[in-house]
Design an enzyme around this catalytic site. Sequence first.
Site, mmCIF file in Angstrom:
data_model
loop_
_atom_site.group_PDB
_atom_site.id
_atom_site.type_symbol
_atom_site.label_atom_id
_atom_site.label_comp_id
_atom_site.label_asym_id
_atom_site.label_seq_id
_atom_site.Cartn_x
_atom_site.Cartn_y
_atom_site.Cartn_z
ATOM 1 N N HIS A 89 -22.863 0.809 24.394
ATOM 2 C CA HIS A 89 -23.400 2.141 24.634
ATOM 3 C C HIS A 89 -22.294 3.026 25.192
ATOM 4 O O HIS A 89 -21.180 2.556 25.485
ATOM 5 C CB HIS A 89 -24.615 2.091 25.553
ATOM 6 C CG HIS A 89 -24.348 1.616 26.945
ATOM 7 N ND1 HIS A 89 -23.922 0.334 27.230
ATOM 8 C CD2 HIS A 89 -24.473 2.238 28.152
ATOM 9 C CE1 HIS A 89 -23.800 0.188 28.533
ATOM 10 N NE2 HIS A 89 -24.121 1.341 29.120
ATOM 11 N N HIS B 48 -21.970 4.845 28.012
ATOM 12 C CA HIS B 48 -21.719 5.072 29.428
ATOM 13 C C HIS B 48 -20.246 4.778 29.733
ATOM 14 O O HIS B 48 -19.648 3.870 29.144
ATOM 15 C CB HIS B 48 -22.630 4.209 30.290
ATOM 16 C CG HIS B 48 -23.993 4.809 30.478
ATOM 17 N ND1 HIS B 48 -25.093 4.080 30.897
ATOM 18 C CD2 HIS B 48 -24.441 6.095 30.316
ATOM 19 C CE1 HIS B 48 -26.155 4.882 30.972
ATOM 20 N NE2 HIS B 48 -25.789 6.096 30.625
ATOM 21 N N ASP C 49 -18.447 3.345 32.013
ATOM 22 C CA ASP C 49 -17.911 2.050 32.418
ATOM 23 C C ASP C 49 -17.827 1.073 31.253
ATOM 24 O O ASP C 49 -17.326 -0.051 31.421
ATOM 25 C CB ASP C 49 -18.731 1.447 33.567
ATOM 26 C CG ASP C 49 -20.205 1.271 33.239
ATOM 27 O OD1 ASP C 49 -20.791 2.179 32.632
ATOM 28 O OD2 ASP C 49 -20.775 0.223 33.614
ATOM 29 N N HIS C 50 -18.254 1.503 30.065
ATOM 30 C CA HIS C 50 -18.162 0.664 28.869
ATOM 31 C C HIS C 50 -17.234 1.242 27.799
ATOM 32 O O HIS C 50 -16.913 0.539 26.838
ATOM 33 C CB HIS C 50 -19.558 0.441 28.281
ATOM 34 C CG HIS C 50 -20.458 -0.354 29.168
ATOM 35 N ND1 HIS C 50 -20.768 -1.679 28.925
ATOM 36 C CD2 HIS C 50 -21.091 -0.040 30.320
ATOM 37 C CE1 HIS C 50 -21.564 -2.131 29.878
ATOM 38 N NE2 HIS C 50 -21.777 -1.144 30.744
ATOM 39 N N HIS D 113 -32.497 0.950 27.989
ATOM 40 C CA HIS D 113 -31.496 1.610 28.817
ATOM 41 C C HIS D 113 -31.660 3.114 28.637
ATOM 42 O O HIS D 113 -32.225 3.541 27.618
ATOM 43 C CB HIS D 113 -30.093 1.149 28.397
ATOM 44 C CG HIS D 113 -29.061 1.291 29.470
ATOM 45 N ND1 HIS D 113 -29.197 0.732 30.714
ATOM 46 C CD2 HIS D 113 -27.865 1.949 29.483
ATOM 47 C CE1 HIS D 113 -28.130 1.016 31.446
ATOM 48 N NE2 HIS D 113 -27.309 1.765 30.724
ATOM 49 N N ASP E 70 -26.037 -3.261 28.756
ATOM 50 C CA ASP E 70 -26.888 -2.982 29.912
ATOM 51 C C ASP E 70 -28.343 -2.908 29.466
ATOM 52 O O ASP E 70 -28.660 -2.265 28.462
ATOM 53 C CB ASP E 70 -26.490 -1.649 30.549
ATOM 54 C CG ASP E 70 -25.128 -1.712 31.210
ATOM 55 O OD1 ASP E 70 -24.484 -2.763 31.146
ATOM 56 O OD2 ASP E 70 -24.720 -0.687 31.796
ATOM 57 N N HIS F 140 -21.688 -8.050 35.055
ATOM 58 C CA HIS F 140 -22.091 -6.680 35.379
ATOM 59 C C HIS F 140 -22.712 -6.654 36.780
ATOM 60 O O HIS F 140 -23.820 -6.177 36.995
ATOM 61 C CB HIS F 140 -23.070 -6.149 34.321
ATOM 62 C CG HIS F 140 -23.149 -4.657 34.258
ATOM 63 N ND1 HIS F 140 -24.097 -3.940 34.945
ATOM 64 C CD2 HIS F 140 -22.415 -3.744 33.587
ATOM 65 C CE1 HIS F 140 -23.953 -2.652 34.696
ATOM 66 N NE2 HIS F 140 -22.926 -2.497 33.874
#
EC number: 3.1.-.-
Length: 304
Positions: A63, A65, A67-68, A140, A211, A269
Amino acid sequence: MELTFLGTSAGVPTRSRNVTAILFKPGDQGSGRWLFDCGEGTQHQLLRTASHPGNIEKIFISHLHGDHIFGLPGLLCSRSMAGSVAPLTLYGPEGLREYVETCLRLSGSWTDYPLEIHEIEAGQIFDDGDLRVSAASLVHPVECYGWRIEQHDRPGTLDARGLAAAGVSPGPLFQKLKKGERVRLEDGRVIDGREWLGPPQRGKTVAIFGDTAPGPAALMLANGADLIVHEATLEHAMAEKANSRGHSTSRQAAALARDAHAARLIITHISSRYSPEGAAALLAESRALFPETELAEDFYSASL
C-alpha cells in the site's frame, strides 16, 4: 526460498528497527531477489546484506503509506546509477505509477533499465511456472494487499539406482526422465520417466501480509501456509485501537495462523512504543495461542 527482514518497525523507525521491507529469495538457483515493500532507508539496509539493488527483479508494494514506499524512489535511482540494465517490475495498488513517475519527474531522475509498473487488483498476479503469486485485499484505511506465494510441486526423486540396474547409464537422459519424459534408448527400449519417479514433492507456500486488521480475506491468504508473515503492531489489550487504525495485535496474528493451520508465523511491524522487552511480551502473547511463532528483527532470516 528465504526471507530476510530489512525493516520490522511500524510507522517510524527506531534505533534497532527500520520501517518495512522484506527481501525474498524465490529459489535455490540464481541471484535474483524480490522485495516486499520499501520503506525509507531500505537501500541503506541492503548495504548490510549480500544483495544489492541490481539483484532485485520484482518489488511488491502492499500500500502507499509512507513507511512502506518512501524508500522506493531512492532505490530505483541507485539501481540505475549503479549501471544495472536488468528489467525491474513493480506491483502495487492504484496510484503506484503516479507516485513513481512524479518522484522521478520532479527530481529530474530517470532509470536506464526497463521498468514496468502493474497496478493490481485482488486475484492471481502471475505464474512463471515455478511460483504463482496471488494478491488479496486487506482491511486498512487505504487500498492494501497481502501476497500468497505458492511454489509448484516438484517432481519426485528419480530412481537412479533402479535405472542403472536396468541398463540406463547416468547422463543427459536422466534429466529428461526426471521431467517425466519418455526417452528411447540405443537398444530400442522406451523408458517412461513417470514410472521411475517417486511421489511429487509438495511446493512451499508463503503468505506475506501488508498492514491489516482482521478481515475476511485473511484466512484464504494464509490457509495451509508453510510460513505466514503478519503484522503485530500492538498488544492484545490495545486491540480496539489497533483495529480502528487497520492494524492487528499479537494474539490476532496468532489466532489467524492457528485457524489457517499454518506451520510457522513470523510477527513484524512492531510499534515503536515497544522496547526489546515489550516486543518479547508481544511474542509471548502470540506463542500462547500459536507456539510456532517467531519475532522478526532487522536482518533476521527465515528459510523454507
